[in-house]
Scaffold this motif. Structure first.
Motif, PDB file in Angstrom:
ATOM      1  N   HIS A   1      34.351  38.463  12.974  1.00  0.00           N
ATOM      2  CA  HIS A   1      32.879  39.251  13.029  1.00  0.00           C
ATOM      3  C   HIS A   1      32.174  38.872  14.338  1.00  0.00           C
ATOM      4  O   HIS A   1      31.366  39.560  14.555  1.00  0.00           O
ATOM      5  CB  HIS A   1      32.257  38.670  11.978  1.00  0.00           C
ATOM      6  N   GLY A   2      32.467  37.699  15.042  1.00  0.00           N
ATOM      7  CA  GLY A   2      31.904  37.384  16.316  1.00  0.00           C
ATOM      8  C   GLY A   2      32.702  37.919  17.638  1.00  0.00           C
ATOM      9  O   GLY A   2      32.575  37.297  18.633  1.00  0.00           O
ATOM     10  N   LEU A   3      32.928  39.253  17.565  1.00  0.00           N
ATOM     11  CA  LEU A   3      33.355  39.732  18.850  1.00  0.00           C
ATOM     12  C   LEU A   3      32.234  40.119  19.624  1.00  0.00           C
ATOM     13  O   LEU A   3      31.001  40.329  19.342  1.00  0.00           O
ATOM     14  CB  LEU A   3      34.245  41.128  18.247  1.00  0.00           C
ATOM     15  N   VAL A   4      32.569  40.234  20.976  1.00  0.00           N
ATOM     16  CA  VAL A   4      31.664  40.352  22.122  1.00  0.00           C
ATOM     17  C   VAL A   4      32.144  41.715  22.486  1.00  0.00           C
ATOM     18  O   VAL A   4      33.317  42.096  22.730  1.00  0.00           O
ATOM     19  CB  VAL A   4      31.802  39.252  23.000  1.00  0.00           C
TER      20      VAL A   4
ATOM     21  N   LEU B   1      41.169  43.864  20.586  1.00  0.00           N
ATOM     22  CA  LEU B   1      41.613  43.157  19.419  1.00  0.00           C
ATOM     23  C   LEU B   1      43.118  42.961  19.593  1.00  0.00           C
ATOM     24  O   LEU B   1      43.975  43.886  20.107  1.00  0.00           O
ATOM     25  CB  LEU B   1      41.546  43.958  18.208  1.00  0.00           C
ATOM     26  N   PRO B   2      43.853  41.833  19.634  1.00  0.00           N
ATOM     27  CA  PRO B   2      45.264  41.532  20.001  1.00  0.00           C
ATOM     28  C   PRO B   2      46.021  42.230  18.712  1.00  0.00           C
ATOM     29  O   PRO B   2      45.625  42.430  17.627  1.00  0.00           O
ATOM     30  CB  PRO B   2      45.174  40.172  20.074  1.00  0.00           C
TER      31      PRO B   2
ATOM     32  N   PRO C   1      42.462  48.376  20.492  1.00  0.00           N
ATOM     33  CA  PRO C   1      41.015  48.796  20.004  1.00  0.00           C
ATOM     34  C   PRO C   1      40.140  47.734  20.789  1.00  0.00           C
ATOM     35  O   PRO C   1      40.385  46.350  20.653  1.00  0.00           O
ATOM     36  CB  PRO C   1      40.995  48.513  18.637  1.00  0.00           C
ATOM     37  N   VAL C   2      38.952  48.018  21.287  1.00  0.00           N
ATOM     38  CA  VAL C   2      37.987  47.334  21.937  1.00  0.00           C
ATOM     39  C   VAL C   2      36.663  47.580  21.348  1.00  0.00           C
ATOM     40  O   VAL C   2      36.291  48.673  20.811  1.00  0.00           O
ATOM     41  CB  VAL C   2      38.013  47.797  23.516  1.00  0.00           C
TER      42      VAL C   2
ATOM     43  N   ALA D   1      40.436  48.879  32.482  1.00  0.00           N
ATOM     44  CA  ALA D   1      39.511  50.135  32.502  1.00  0.00           C
ATOM     45  C   ALA D   1      38.787  50.435  31.162  1.00  0.00           C
ATOM     46  O   ALA D   1      37.629  50.704  30.787  1.00  0.00           O
ATOM     47  CB  ALA D   1      40.192  51.307  32.848  1.00  0.00           C
ATOM     48  N   LEU D   2      39.550  49.882  30.090  1.00  0.00           N
ATOM     49  CA  LEU D   2      39.002  50.102  28.814  1.00  0.00           C
ATOM     50  C   LEU D   2      37.976  49.154  28.375  1.00  0.00           C
ATOM     51  O   LEU D   2      36.831  49.549  27.760  1.00  0.00           O
ATOM     52  CB  LEU D   2      40.290  49.930  27.747  1.00  0.00           C
ATOM     53  N   GLN D   3      38.288  47.863  28.789  1.00  0.00           N
ATOM     54  CA  GLN D   3      37.487  47.009  28.887  1.00  0.00           C
ATOM     55  C   GLN D   3      35.977  47.310  29.378  1.00  0.00           C
ATOM     56  O   GLN D   3      34.753  47.015  28.800  1.00  0.00           O
ATOM     57  CB  GLN D   3      37.687  45.622  29.175  1.00  0.00           C
ATOM     58  N   LEU D   4      36.232  47.730  30.800  1.00  0.00           N
ATOM     59  CA  LEU D   4      34.892  48.131  31.507  1.00  0.00           C
ATOM     60  C   LEU D   4      34.141  49.179  30.816  1.00  0.00           C
ATOM     61  O   LEU D   4      32.878  49.298  30.828  1.00  0.00           O
ATOM     62  CB  LEU D   4      35.277  48.451  32.743  1.00  0.00           C
TER      63      LEU D   4
END
Length: 668
Positions: free
Chosen positions: A377-380, A385-386, A392-393, A421-424
């Motif tokens: 639940h503490g995702l930033v 997700l590994p 999925p980001v 690029a997906l993270q950005l």
């Protein structure tokens, strides 16, 4: 610096053993014996002149070999200018070729008689010594050592004097001295070089280049010992010693050319291996540059997509626009993969099926739902997700839904740059998501302030009412009086003894009224701010105040490094106008000073007068001081700060600071 390669300090080669030293030495001795024995046996079926020419043919062959080696090394140096060892080897080989040519006793049978020069052999040998010293200094990386310079200059001097002695008979008496000097120089340098090689060989026993050089000198020493021993015996016995035409003795005759040839081959091999290593390094560097170029092109493409995404997001004002923009840009950026927008309701443990995600079947949806449910639940924002091929980001939370972006790989797994690029993209989306949430919060606050804080609206109403009163006062005190005067002259009620005719007096009154109306309009909306700048506008305002007021006004303005935008220019003008009007109407001052300048990214306005001042309550924005309250509100809305220092009968001082680059100011 790692010996023996000062130009390529990281260069290393595979290990080699020392077993080939005696084997190579034995093979060369056997080859020398076979050649000498074949040349020493006379032939009966050929003329005597041809048999004599054949007897000394080995000198001609060696001369041609070293001449060819000189040409090869010179060509190598022309290709690889950085490796000066090729130049020194070429010079040394050329001198060796000349030495064997001068020692070829049968050359006159082919080329005719040659003049006998008294010092030709000494000149050639000293030239070889000079080239060898230059080569070893380069090989050891001792270019700056004084001892090497002394040896090189000495060998060069002997070479120059030998050449002069071979040309001029006057210098012939110097030949014995030059021969002894050359021998002493060679022996001394051999001892110095042997000591250096031994020391460095102990330090770097596994260095294959150094081992190759040591092995080459070992073979050279083994091959040259018979010739050296024969020469020593000839000196000791005082007579010339010869060899019998038998094989084992022929193996020991004239071994110097073979020793020199293998040494040239060793150093040629050494530099050839360096050259091949340089080629390999160049190929690796070229491949790395090509890879970096491709990465740079991909990075530029990603940046262009991100710039387009920012432009699109900047023009959107709703959360729905954010969703459409991210989906459209994501599908364009990650082609040929499938880009998906995933709103996940954690409480219902389901993904919103109303979102169109082509390429994502029901089984993949269930896999994604299980993965998202198991996620922390503490995702930033921007965290992938590994453990999933979809990568999925997390983007953020909107209402009851967690927003994710995912990719279905097509044909190949995701590259590292695509994951970046997906993270950005997710971080950009999270940024604008927070921005929209903040906008909605501010709108709600403003609505609440409007209902719960009536003083805000009251303040602005009072400011507007004050401006109306000032406008009415200006029109009444100036414009209306001029119009009334014109009307009196029109009705004939003017003074009888006035020398100015009535029409002229009327025209002058109307001109004054027109001028005052224009001045009032300019104060309401000073268009000359954009035309001439705020400094010019402030100076014009000060000039008008000097005509109107009875105090002495001093205005000092600095230079603005940047052009102000319209809002900031108008704010500066209004602040100065309010301060000067306050001085005219309320201060009772005799001297008023105003400074305006730019300091560290801020416009600073400082005001001071020697008037009657006011009490602290009045300075603190009491209700009857709407002008000063309006001044503070103007400064605050521009992201600046204002301070007032005043006491009764001690004058009035104010300082306003307005930033050139402003940030939005939240409601108080």
């Amino acid at each position: 610096m790692k010996f023996p390669n000062p130009h390529y300090p990281n260069l290393r080669y595979p290990n080699r053993r020392y077993w080939y030293v005696p084997i190579l030495s034995a093979l060369l001795l056997l080859l020398n014996g076979g050649v000498n024995l074949a040349l020493m046996r006379p032939l009966t079926d050929v003329p005597a002149s041809m048999d004599k020419l054949r007897f000394h043919l080995d000198d001609a062959v060696f001369s041609l070999f070293f001449l060819l080696a000189a040409a090869v090394f010179a060509g190598a140096f022309s290709v690889l200018r950085r490796e000066r060892g090729y130049l020194y080897l070429s010079f040394f080989s050329l001198m060796a070729s000349q030495q064997f040519f001068w020692e070829w006793d049968g050359k006159h049978l082919l080329f005719g008689d040659f003049p006998v020069l008294p010092a030709e052999s000494l000149a050639v040998k000293s030239g070889m010594t000079f080239a060898a010293f230059l080569f070893f200094r380069y090989l050891q990386g001792t270019n700056r050592r004084l001892t090497d310079r002394i040896f090189i200059y000495s060998a060069g001097g002997v070479w120059a004097m030998s050449v002069i002695s071979s040309i001029s008979p006057l210098a012939s008496p110097l030949l014995p001295f030059l021969s002894g000097a050359l021998l002493a120089i060679v022996l001394a340098y051999l001892l110095l070089a042997a000591g250096r090689f031994a020391h460095r060989f102990r330090r770097y026993p596994e260095d294959s280049e150094l081992r190759l050089i040591v092995n080459g000198f070992a073979v050279f020493a083994i091959l040259i010992l018979p010739d050296v021993g024969k020469d020593v015996l000839q000196v000791l016995t005082g007579q010339r010693l010869g060899y019998l035409p038998v094989f084992w003795e022929a193996c020991l005759e004239d071994t110097f050319p073979w020793a020199l040839m293998q040494l040239i081959f060793v150093f040629g091999l050494l530099f050839f291996r360096r050259y091949m290593r340089v080629l390999e390094q160049n190929r690796e560097a070229h491949a790395e540059i090509r890879t970096q170029h491709e990465s740079l092109k991909q990075e530029v493409a990603i940046r262009q997509h991100m710039d387009r995404l920012l432009d699109a997001l900047s023009g959107s004002y709703r959360l729905k626009d954010l969703e459409h923009t991210l989906v459209a840009e994501g599908r364009r950026l990650f082609e040929p993969h499938s880009f998906h927008w995933i709103p996940y309701n954690r409480k219902a443990r389901s993904i919103d099926n109303s979102i169109d995600n082509p390429g994502l079947d029901s089984g993949e949806l269930r896999e994604l739902e299980e993965l998202l449910f198991a996620a922390d639940h503490g995702l930033v924002p921007g965290e992938i997700l590994p453990g999933s091929k979809f990568a999925p980001v997390f983007i953020g939370v909107m209402g009851r839904e967690e927003l994710y972006a995912a990719i279905s790989p097509k044909g190949r797994p995701l590259l590292e740059r695509e994951r970046f690029a997906l993270q950005l993209l997710a971080k950009y989306g999270a940024l604008f998501l927070d921005y929209y949430a903040m906008m909605e919060k501010r709108i709600s606050e403003l609505e609440r302030y409007h209902g719960e804080q009536p003083w805000v609206g009251k303040l602005f109403m009072q400011m507007a009412e004050k401006e109306r009163k000032r406008l009415a006062s200006d029109l009444h005190d100036e414009v209306l009086q001029e119009l009334l005067a014109a009307r009196r002259w029109l009705e004939g009620s003017g003074s009888a003894d006035d020398p100015m005719p009535a029409p002229e007096r009327m025209r002058l009154a109307l001109d004054n009224a027109e001028f005052m109306i224009r001045e009032t309009c300019a104060e309401l909306m000073p268009s000359f701010l954009s035309e001439h700048g705020v400094i010019h506008a402030v100076l014009k305002l000060a000039d008008k105040m000097r005509v109107r007021a009875d105090f002495q006004l001093e205005v000092r303005t600095g230079t603005l490094a940047a052009k102000l935008d319209d809002d900031l220019s108008l704010t500066v003008y209004r602040i100065v106008q309010e301060l000067l009007n306050n001085a005219w109407k309320h201060s009772g001052a005799a001297r008023v000073g105003l400074d305006m300048d730019q300091e560290a990214g801020e416009i600073v306005i400082r005001y001071a007068d020697d008037g009657k001042g006011m009490d602290a309550e009045a300075a603190g924005m009491s209700p009857d001081r709407f002008g000063l309250r309006g001044l503070n509100e103007r400064v605050r809305l521009m992201g600046g700060s204002a301070s007032i220092d005043t006491r009764p009968d001690e004058g009035f001082r104010a300082e306003c600071r307005l930033p050139l680059k402003r940030t939005a100011t939240a409601p108080a």
